[in-house]
Design a protein around this motif. Structure first.
Motif, short mmCIF file in Angstrom:
data_model
loop_
_atom_site.label_atom_id
_atom_site.label_comp_id
_atom_site.label_asym_id
_atom_site.label_seq_id
_atom_site.Cartn_x
_atom_site.Cartn_y
_atom_site.Cartn_z
N UNK A 9 4.78 -11.24 11.38
CA UNK A 9 5.43 -10.21 10.55
C UNK A 9 6.86 -9.96 11.03
N UNK A 10 7.05 -9.83 12.35
CA UNK A 10 8.37 -9.46 12.90
C UNK A 10 9.34 -10.62 12.91
N UNK A 11 8.89 -11.75 13.43
CA UNK A 11 9.81 -12.85 13.70
C UNK A 11 9.90 -13.85 12.55
N UNK A 12 8.76 -14.09 11.93
CA UNK A 12 8.76 -15.09 10.84
C UNK A 12 8.97 -14.40 9.49
N UNK A 13 8.84 -13.08 9.51
CA UNK A 13 8.99 -12.27 8.27
C UNK A 13 7.96 -12.67 7.22
N UNK A 14 6.75 -12.92 7.68
CA UNK A 14 5.66 -13.23 6.74
C UNK A 14 5.32 -11.95 5.97
N UNK A 15 5.30 -12.02 4.64
CA UNK A 15 5.03 -10.82 3.84
C UNK A 15 3.54 -10.52 3.75
N UNK A 16 3.01 -9.84 4.77
CA UNK A 16 1.57 -9.54 4.78
C UNK A 16 1.23 -8.46 3.75
N UNK A 17 0.05 -8.63 3.17
CA UNK A 17 -0.50 -7.61 2.25
C UNK A 17 -1.97 -7.40 2.60
N UNK A 20 0.84 -1.21 0.00
CA UNK A 20 0.00 0.00 0.00
C UNK A 20 0.87 1.26 0.00
N UNK A 21 0.71 2.08 -1.03
CA UNK A 21 1.40 3.37 -1.04
C UNK A 21 0.54 4.37 -0.27
#
Ligand code: FAD
Length: 515
Positions: free
Chosen positions: A120-128, A70-71
Motif C-alpha cells: 500500500x505504502x511503497x507500491x501504491x497498490x489500491x487496496x479495497x 469504505x465511507x
C-alpha cells in the motif's frame, strides 16, 4: 555482449516485481527484470488475479487506513472478525493435511501484514475491501467470511499496473520478450544469467544475485502430464501461457533441492467455453465459476460428486477443479434456482459473461443440457436433484431453528436421521424448487502448480540438493517456491507469499552487492 547489474530478476509478475523493488530499497543501484512474455502479456499470472491478498489483521480498524472503498457510514455496517496468526497458520496447515513446511508457513504468515502495508505504502497498490467476493449482506450488515478481506481495485490489472509503475519510478529496467535461458556460475556461486534479448541473439549479464520468479509449469502440457497426470492435458490454463516451467530447467544445472507438492496444483471450476491454452486478458478472472456453495454441481452422468457446502468457498475452490477433471468427460454443470440467482456474482454469472441455460423445470433443464451441452443421463440428473431436495427438507424438519446464512457455516445440510446423501452438502443446502432454474457448464481451469524449489525461509536463497546449504547468489519467490501448498490452498495466499519471499530475496540480494 556483456552487461553488469547488481541484481537480475527472472519474471515480472507479482513476486518478481516485489523482489526487484525490494532490491532497490535495500541498496541495489542497477536492477534488471527479464521477462519472456511480450509487453501485451505483462504481469504474468498476477495480471489475471482478483488481487485478493490474505493477511493477518486485528479487525476492521486495522485495515481501514489502507482501503479506498469504505465511507464512515459503510464502516459502521461491516462485521469483520480479526484474522490471527493462528487462524492463518491453521488454515494453510489444515488444507495441506499438515504437510506444509512450518518454517515457510510461519514466514508467510508473520510477514503478511507488513507485506500488505508495504504494497500500500511503497507500491501504491489500491487496496479495497472485497465486498463482492468475501462478504454477504445479512440483516443490513456486510458480514465478511473466510478470513480473506482485501483485494485490489481493478483486480490483478490494478495490482500489476501499480507494481510496474513503482518499478519504473525506482529506475528498474524491464526487458520484455527476453527469456532467461541459462544461469552462469563459478564454483557453485552465481555470476550471472544469459538472456535471449529481443532483437539480440544472446546477452550475457553479470550479476552476483539472480532471483527466480518465473512461475510454475501450469502452461506446459507435457510437464503437467508428467507431474500431475495424463488427464491434466485437458485442463484449461487460467492465466498466462508463459509459465512453462523454465525456471526449474534454468535452476537444474545447479542441482537445487526440489520440494513437493509436484503432483499438486491449484485448479478451479472454470467456464467450459474458453480457450485451453491461456486466460483472457479482457475477461481475466471472470471465467471462474465460484457460486457452487449456493447450488449444486452434477457431472455428465447426472450425479453430484463433491460436498458443495463443505467449507467456505475460498477453502474449497482450489481443489474442486481437480474433482471436475476426474469426472467422465472432464466437465460438469452448476445448477441454481431462482432463490439464489440474484446472489451469484455478476462478474462471473452476469449476462454475456457465461453461457446460461434456463428452464422452468428440472426435467426441462435436463433435456436442454442433454440436447445442447453433453449431459448423458437426464434421468439420473433429475433423480439426483429430487433426492437432494428430499434430504434438505428432512434435515429442516429435524432442525427447525437453523437459519440459512451464507456468511457463516450455517449447518443447513442434507444429513438427517431419515436421509443421508453421498456426498452430502454440509452447509447452505436449499432445495432447488423455484423456477427459473439455471445451469452453466464448467470444466477444470489450472491456476498454478505447487511443486518447486526449496528455499531458506529467511532469505529466499535456493537450497542445494547436494550440500543442503544455500546456492550463493540464487534466490526464488512466487509460484516457483515448493513446500508451501499441498493439495489445496486458502484463497489469496499466493500473492501474499510471492510478495513476502520477493521482499526477502531482494533484501538478501542487496547484501551480496555490498560485500
Ligand atoms: C485467474 C487467476 C486468478 C488468481 N487470483 C488470485 C488471487 O486473487 N489472489 C492470489 O493470491 N492469487 C491468485 N492467483 C494466483 C497468483 O496469480 C499467483 O500465485 C501469483 O501471481 C504468482 O506470482 P509469480 O510472480 O510467481 O508468477 P507470475 O505472476 O505468473 O509471473 C511469472 C512471470 O515469469 C515469466 N517467465 C516465465 N519464464 C520465463 C523466462 N524463461 N524468462 C523470463 N521470464 C519468464 C512469465 O512470463 C511471467 O510473467 C490467481 C491466478 C490466476 C491465473
Amino acid at each position: 555482449m556483456s552487461l553488469k547489474y547488481d541484481c537480475v530478476v527472472i519474471g515480472s509478475g507479482n513476486a518478481g516485481s516485489s523482489a526487484a523493488l525490494s532490491a532497490i530499497e535495500h541498496g541495489c543501484k542497477r536492477v534488471l527484470v527479464v521477462e519472456k512474455a511480450p509487453v501485451e502479456w505483462a504481469g504474468g499470472n498476477g495480471y489475471f488475479t482478483a488481487g485478493a491478498y490474505r493477511t493477518t489483521h486485528t479487525g476492521l480498524a486495522d485495515l481501514l487506513p489502507i482501503v479506498t472503498n469504505v465511507s464512515s457510514e459503510q464502516a459502521d455496517k461491516i462485521d469483520m472478525d480479526p484474522y490471527t496468526r493462528e487462524d492463518f497458520v491453521g488454515d494453510v496447515m489444515r488444507l495441506s493435511g499438515g504437510r506444509s513446511d512450518p518454517k515457510l508457513v510461519d514466514a508467510v504468515v508473520d510477514n503478511s501484514r507488513d507485506a500488505v502495508r508495504w504494497l500500500a505504502d511503497k507500491v501504491k497498490v489500491p487496496f479495497i475491501f472485497s465486498f463482492h467476493r468475501q462478504a454477504y449482506q445479512v440483516g443490513g450488515r456486510q458480514k465478511f467470511w473466510g478470513g480473506l478481506v482485501l483485494s485490489c481495485e481493478n483486480g490483478g490489472i490494478g495490482l500489476m499496473e501499480s507494481h510496474h509503475k513503482a518499478l519504473k519510478e525506482a529506475g528498474v529496467e524491464i526487458w520484455f520478450e527476453s527469456p532467461a535461458t541459462e544461469l552462469l556460475s563459478k564454483d557453485g556461486v552465481i555470476t550471472g544469467v544469459v538472456v535471449n534479448r529481443k532483437g539480440h541473439e544472446r546477452v550475457e549479464i553479470e550479476s552476483p544475485a539472480v532471483i527466480l520468479a518465473a512461475g510454475g509449469f501450469e502452461a506446459n502440457t507435457e510437464m503437467r502430464k508428467k507431474h500431475l497426470g495424463q488427464e491434466w492435458a485437458n485442463a484449461k490454463v487460467r492465466g498466462t501461457p508463459y509459465n512453462t516451467g523454465d525456471g526449474f530447467t534454468l535452476a537444474s544445472t545447479l542441482r537445487p533441492k526440489l520440494t513437493p507438492d509436484w503432483s499438486g496444483c491449484h485448479s478451479t471450476a472454470w467456464d467450459f467455453n474458453t480457450s485451453s491454452t491461456a486466460g483472457s486478458r479482457l475477461h481475466t478472472n471472470t471465467y471462474t465459476k465460484s457460486g457452487y456453495p449456493l447450488g449444486l454441481m452434477l457431472n455428465s452422468a447426472g450425479l453430484r460428486f463433491v460436498d458443495e457446502g463443505e467449507d467456505y468457498r475460498n477453502y474449497t475452490y482450489a481443489k474442486f477443479g481437480r474433482e471436475i477433471l476426474r469426472q467422465p468427460a472432464g466437465y460438469a454443470f452448476q445448477v441454481y434456482d431462482s432463490k439464489v440467482l440474484g446472489m451469484l456474482r455478476k462478474e462471473e454469472y452476469g449476462d454475456g459473461v457465461v453461457r446460461k441455460i434456463f428452464a422452468d423445470s428440472i426435467e426441462e433443464l435436463a433435456e436442454k443440457l442433454h440436447q445442447e451441452e453433453g449431459l448423458e443421463d437426464t434421468k439420473a440428473f433429475v433423480e439426483s436433484i429430487s433426492k437432494f431436495n428430499e434430504a434438505v427438507v428432512a434435515h429442516r424438519t429435524e432442525n427447525p431453528s437453523l437459519k440459512w446464512d451464507p456468511a457463516v457455516k450455517d449447518g443447513m445440510s442434507t444429513e438427517s436421521s431419515r436421509l443421508s446423501l453421498s456426498p452430502p452438502k454440509s452447509n447452505w443446502a436449499l432445495p432447488l424448487d423455484e423456477k427459473p432454474f439455471m445451469a452453466v457448464k464448467i470444466t477444470c481451469g489450472i491456476t498454478f502448480t505447487f511443486g518447486g524449489l526449496a528455499i531458506d525461509p529467511e532469505t529466499g536463497n535456493v537450497i542445494s540438493e547436494e550440500t543442503g546449504k544455500i546456492i550463493e547468489g540464487l534466490f526464488c519467490t512466487g509460484e516457483m517456491v515448493g513446500g508451501l501448498f499441498y493439495g489445496n490452498y486458502p484463497g489469496g495466499s499466493g500473492l501474499t507469499a510471492g510478495t513476502v519471499f520477493g521482499r526477502k530475496a531482494g533484501k538478501a540480494a542487496a547484501k551480496l552487492m555490498k560485500m
